[in-house]
Design an enzyme around this catalytic site. Structure first.
Site, PDB file in Angstrom:
ATOM      1  N   CYS A  78       0.864  -1.309  -0.106  1.00 18.46           N
ATOM      2  CA  CYS A  78       0.078  -0.100   0.093  1.00 18.46           C
ATOM      3  C   CYS A  78       0.794   1.247   0.247  1.00 18.46           C
ATOM      4  O   CYS A  78       1.514   1.849  -1.130  1.00 18.46           O
ATOM      5  CB  CYS A  78      -1.108  -0.109   1.170  1.00 18.46           C
ATOM      6  N   HIS A 168      -3.175  -5.463   1.947  1.00 20.68           N
ATOM      7  CA  HIS A 168      -2.526  -5.743   3.284  1.00 20.68           C
ATOM      8  C   HIS A 168      -2.543  -7.173   3.755  1.00 20.68           C
ATOM      9  O   HIS A 168      -3.294  -7.649   4.671  1.00 20.68           O
ATOM     10  CB  HIS A 168      -2.997  -4.794   4.291  1.00 20.68           C
ATOM     11  N   GLU A 170      -0.488  -8.463   5.612  1.00 18.85           N
ATOM     12  CA  GLU A 170      -0.062  -8.468   7.036  1.00 18.85           C
ATOM     13  C   GLU A 170      -1.211  -8.316   7.969  1.00 18.85           C
ATOM     14  O   GLU A 170      -1.123  -8.621   9.193  1.00 18.85           O
ATOM     15  CB  GLU A 170       1.026  -7.368   7.317  1.00 18.85           C
TER      16      GLU A 170
HETATM   17  N1  GLN Z   1      -3.344   6.355   1.368  1.00 20.29           N
HETATM   18  C1  GLN Z   1      -2.405   6.085   1.891  1.00 20.29           C
HETATM   19  C2  GLN Z   1      -1.262   6.876   1.435  1.00 20.29           C
HETATM   20  O1  GLN Z   1      -1.530   7.236   0.126  1.00 20.29           O
HETATM   21  C3  GLN Z   1      -1.717   4.724   1.837  1.00 20.29           C
HETATM   22  C4  GLN Z   1      -2.814   3.736   2.764  1.00 20.29           C
HETATM   23  C5  GLN Z   1      -2.423   2.677   3.328  1.00 20.29           C
HETATM   24  O2  GLN Z   1      -1.048   2.105   3.404  1.00 20.29           O
HETATM   25  N2  GLN Z   1      -3.187   1.597   3.928  1.00 20.29           N
HETATM   26  O3  GLN Z   1      -0.118   7.257   1.706  1.00 20.29           O
END
Ligand code: GLN
Length: 210
Positions: A78, A168, A170
């Site tokens: 992410c 995610h 994890e």
């Molecule tokens: N929205 C976050 C970003 O742009 C990422 C979100 C996440 O890691 N769950 O950094």
């Protein structure tokens, strides 16, 4: 096997927990010296702007790029995926640019910014994807291998030694994606150690000839 988890901000503890479940030696990486001796690095989810600023402040960006050039595998989830991308559309924050994709942050919309989806991952199988304010991958280079898609858009990609998921693993308690990454790290470690083994073998043979 020693795996570093970038521990500047975000859900690094969850990654460490799941790596330890797999019997990996998981260590927190906060400073360049923490990168010494690791066989792989995970960049966790969190807030990519904050992680980027802290990473630069600690002088980690250059060191991580050096490790990437040496072939060390890196996995970003992410926010970690955003930091590894070559381009963030509509944003000029720092990225490492180690995977040739363009991402759009928070692009699933406000109403459904967090959701779960049943995914199918190549070489892993069915997997529950947890998406939290996830980025969308708007473009990817043909060299990237798509490992999973959602609605015909990639959500897990690999380009050589760089792996990213916009979801995610994890947070699921299911360690199979981390196992996939450990296998990448194992492969790298074997390649890295091989020349030395060969050299040792040669010197042993040379000694026997004396
Ligand atoms: N929205 C976050 C970003 O742009 C990422 C979100 C996440 O890691 N769950 O950094």
């Amino acid at each position: 096997m020693k795996i570093g988890v970038l521990a500047l901000q975000g859900d690094f503890r969850e990654h460490i927990r799941i790596l330890r479940k797999l019997d990996a030696d998981a260590v927190e990486v906060r400073m360049p010296k923490d990168l010494n001796g690791i066989d792989g690095l995970i960049i966790p989810g969190g807030e990519s702007t904050s992680i980027g600023i802290l990473m630069k402040r600690a002088g980690m960006d250059r060191e991580i790029k050096n490790k990437h050039n040496d072939g060390m595998p890196i996995y970003g989830t992410c926010a970690g995926a955003i930091l590894l991308a070559k381009e963030i559309i509509g944003n000029r924050q720092l990225t490492l640019g180690l995977i040739d994709i363009s991402v759009k942050r928070n692009d699933y919309g406000r109403q459904i910014d967090s959701f779960e989806a049943d995914l199918s991952i190549k070489d892993v199988g069915d997997f529950k994807g947890i998406f939290i304010r996830a980025p969308r991958i708007a473009r990817f280079n043909n060299h990237c291998q798509i490992l999973s898609e959602l609605n015909l858009e990639p959500v897990m990609l690999r380009e050589n030694n760089v792996l990213i998921t916009t979801f995610h693993p994890e947070l699921t308690g299911d360690a199979r994606v981390h196992k996939y990454f450990l296998d990448m790290a194992q492969e790298h470690k074997e390649l890295k150690d091989a020349p030395e083994d060969a050299a040792n073998q040669n010197s042993r043979e040379a000694l026997l000839e004396l």
